[in-house]
Design a protein around this motif. Structure first.
Motif, PDB file in Angstrom:
ATOM      1  N   THR A 111      24.050  -0.059 -32.922  1.00 20.56           N
ATOM      2  CA  THR A 111      23.523  -1.380 -33.283  1.00 20.56           C
ATOM      3  C   THR A 111      22.163  -1.646 -32.653  1.00 20.56           C
ATOM      4  O   THR A 111      21.607  -2.726 -32.833  1.00 20.56           O
ATOM      5  CB  THR A 111      24.504  -2.485 -32.856  1.00 20.56           C
ATOM      6  N   VAL A 112      21.635  -0.685 -31.911  1.00 20.45           N
ATOM      7  CA  VAL A 112      20.380  -0.889 -31.201  1.00 20.45           C
ATOM      8  C   VAL A 112      19.232  -1.051 -32.193  1.00 20.45           C
ATOM      9  O   VAL A 112      19.145  -0.354 -33.208  1.00 20.45           O
ATOM     10  CB  VAL A 112      20.101   0.290 -30.232  1.00 20.45           C
ATOM     11  N   GLN A 113      18.382  -2.017 -31.928  1.00 18.27           N
ATOM     12  CA  GLN A 113      17.165  -2.245 -32.697  1.00 18.27           C
ATOM     13  C   GLN A 113      15.975  -2.206 -31.752  1.00 18.27           C
ATOM     14  O   GLN A 113      16.122  -2.318 -30.539  1.00 18.27           O
ATOM     15  CB  GLN A 113      17.232  -3.590 -33.422  1.00 18.27           C
TER      16      GLN A 113
ATOM     17  N   GLU B  17      12.738   7.499 -32.185  1.00 16.68           N
ATOM     18  CA  GLU B  17      13.630   7.679 -33.326  1.00 16.68           C
ATOM     19  C   GLU B  17      13.723   6.415 -34.178  1.00 16.68           C
ATOM     20  O   GLU B  17      13.873   6.490 -35.394  1.00 16.68           O
ATOM     21  CB  GLU B  17      15.029   8.071 -32.844  1.00 16.68           C
ATOM     22  N   LEU B  18      13.629   5.244 -33.534  1.00 18.55           N
ATOM     23  CA  LEU B  18      13.716   3.988 -34.269  1.00 18.55           C
ATOM     24  C   LEU B  18      12.440   3.668 -35.035  1.00 18.55           C
ATOM     25  O   LEU B  18      12.484   3.045 -36.091  1.00 18.55           O
ATOM     26  CB  LEU B  18      14.026   2.835 -33.309  1.00 18.55           C
ATOM     27  N   SER B  19      11.302   4.088 -34.487  1.00 15.44           N
ATOM     28  CA  SER B  19      10.023   3.622 -35.034  1.00 15.44           C
ATOM     29  C   SER B  19       9.093   4.728 -35.523  1.00 15.44           C
ATOM     30  O   SER B  19       8.303   4.504 -36.441  1.00 15.44           O
ATOM     31  CB  SER B  19       9.283   2.804 -33.973  1.00 15.44           C
ATOM     32  N   HIS B  20       9.154   5.895 -34.900  1.00 15.42           N
ATOM     33  CA  HIS B  20       8.165   6.960 -35.141  1.00 15.42           C
ATOM     34  C   HIS B  20       6.757   6.388 -35.061  1.00 15.42           C
ATOM     35  O   HIS B  20       5.884   6.700 -35.878  1.00 15.42           O
ATOM     36  CB  HIS B  20       8.405   7.649 -36.481  1.00 15.42           C
ATOM     37  N   SER B  21       6.557   5.551 -34.052  1.00 17.47           N
ATOM     38  CA  SER B  21       5.280   4.858 -33.890  1.00 17.47           C
ATOM     39  C   SER B  21       4.795   4.990 -32.454  1.00 17.47           C
ATOM     40  O   SER B  21       5.521   4.641 -31.507  1.00 17.47           O
ATOM     41  CB  SER B  21       5.441   3.379 -34.253  1.00 17.47           C
ATOM     42  N   GLU B  22       3.565   5.487 -32.301  1.00 14.84           N
ATOM     43  CA  GLU B  22       2.969   5.541 -30.964  1.00 14.84           C
ATOM     44  C   GLU B  22       2.721   4.141 -30.420  1.00 14.84           C
ATOM     45  O   GLU B  22       2.781   3.917 -29.216  1.00 14.84           O
ATOM     46  CB  GLU B  22       1.656   6.329 -30.993  1.00 14.84           C
ATOM     47  N   SER B  23       2.445   3.198 -31.324  1.00 12.34           N
ATOM     48  CA  SER B  23       2.234   1.808 -30.887  1.00 12.34           C
ATOM     49  C   SER B  23       3.496   1.242 -30.249  1.00 12.34           C
ATOM     50  O   SER B  23       3.428   0.540 -29.222  1.00 12.34           O
ATOM     51  CB  SER B  23       1.827   0.940 -32.082  1.00 12.34           C
ATOM     52  N   ALA B  24       4.649   1.549 -30.826  1.00 14.90           N
ATOM     53  CA  ALA B  24       5.914   1.064 -30.266  1.00 14.90           C
ATOM     54  C   ALA B  24       6.150   1.656 -28.883  1.00 14.90           C
ATOM     55  O   ALA B  24       6.618   0.962 -27.965  1.00 14.90           O
ATOM     56  CB  ALA B  24       7.071   1.410 -31.200  1.00 14.90           C
ATOM     57  N   LEU B  25       5.820   2.924 -28.712  1.00 14.84           N
ATOM     58  CA  LEU B  25       5.951   3.553 -27.390  1.00 14.84           C
ATOM     59  C   LEU B  25       5.063   2.845 -26.370  1.00 14.84           C
ATOM     60  O   LEU B  25       5.469   2.611 -25.233  1.00 14.84           O
ATOM     61  CB  LEU B  25       5.588   5.030 -27.472  1.00 14.84           C
TER      62      LEU B  25
END
Length: 296
Positions: free
Chosen positions: A117-119, A56-64
């Motif tokens: 507040t989560v990043q 939800e924060l990134s919509h990035s497979e790389s972040a996962l």
């Protein structure tokens, strides 16, 4: 004769499967596992909720992938050293400390998500810290089971422990999906933190029989001795190679299920929970049936 032969084989299989649960007769193991079942549900709730929060924060497979890497890297870097110290120190105290640390990390993540507040970098840091805790906790857990079961039951006890892990892997994500759909991810992290209380209580109750290894030489020397032993055991090398292959090309794919649930299946957090629960159900069937038969 064919029917009688088939019946005899079925009876033998049932006897083998029933015998695999003999460690449940050990009181200390029952107490410990009762806490573990609750904690494992919470652990897999957090695994599911954390991956969904990252998505939800990134919509990035790389972040996962980065979060998964940061959670696994400490085991690669610290695993050998942790094994040495776990043999030299009181495993019960180690486990109480590691479970307490994991509980606090879950509460921190719950607070960050609840206050909105989560990043992404918060999750990265917390995932790495939890990985450090796991690098100590996992080998300590495996050997502590042997302390509780005794050498005569240790193999079966490890199998039962694996069954409980798969039960948590099946039910935890499904529960997390329901909780996140109803109230949000913060409650999933909070419930995971509270679940550690059950394990800590069980660790304070049980009585183990650990024989501390003498602290002969440095930790580096002990690690090198372990590596030399592995080099002399081709079967152990095969098991390690297989584990690496499963980790890279099997289990690692689960980290990208949030993307699959959202972009391919057009689902939500509950869809993710059901996907991970289905994977756990398959692993549970294998652990219940295949593993006990292979040990005979």
């Amino acid at each position: 004769p064919l029917i009688n032969n088939l019946q005899a084989r079925l009876v033998k299989i049932v006897q083998i499967l029933s015998a695999s649960f003999s460690p449940l007769r050990v009181l200390n193991l029952r107490i410990y596992w009762s806490g573990q079942v609750i904690s494992l549900l919470g652990t897999w709730m957090q695994v599911t909720a954390q991956s969904w929060v990252v998505w939800e924060l990134s919509h990035s497979e790389s972040a996962l992938g980065i979060v998964s890497m940061l959670g696994s890297l400490p085991m690669l870097l610290l695993g050998l050293w942790a094994g040495v110290w776990i043999d030299r120190l009181d495993r019960r105290k180690i486990l109480i400390g590691s479970q307490t640390a994991a509980m606090l990390l879950a509460f921190v993540l719950a607070a960050l998500v609840a206050t909105k507040t989560v990043q992404l970098w918060h999750v990265y840091v917390l995932s790495f810290l939890l990985g450090c805790v796991t690098a100590i906790d996992f080998p300590a857990q495996q050997t502590f089971i042997g302390d509780l079961a005794g050498m005569s039951e240790v193999r079966k006890a490890i199998v039962v422990n694996a069954m409980l892990l798969q039960i948590g892997r099946m039910l935890g994500p499904a529960l997390a999906g329901f909780v996140m759909s109803a109230t949000g991810a913060a409650l999933a992290f909070l419930l995971n933190g509270l679940s550690f209380i059950a394990v800590i209580i069980s660790l304070l109750i049980v009585r183990s029989h650990q024989t501390l290894s003498p602290s002969k030489g440095s930790a580096i020397k002990a690690v090198m001795e372990g590596l030399r032993f592995i080099r002399s055991q081709p079967r152990i090398q095969d098991i390690i190679a297989l584990s690496v292959l499963v980790a890279f090309f099997g289990i690692s794919l689960l980290n990208f299920f949030p993307s699959l649930a959202d972009e391919v299946l057009h689902g939500d957090a509950q869809t993710l929970g059901l996907l991970l629960a289905s994977s756990g159900a398959g692993a549970l069937v294998s652990t219940l049936i295949v593993t006990p038969l292979l040990q005979t």
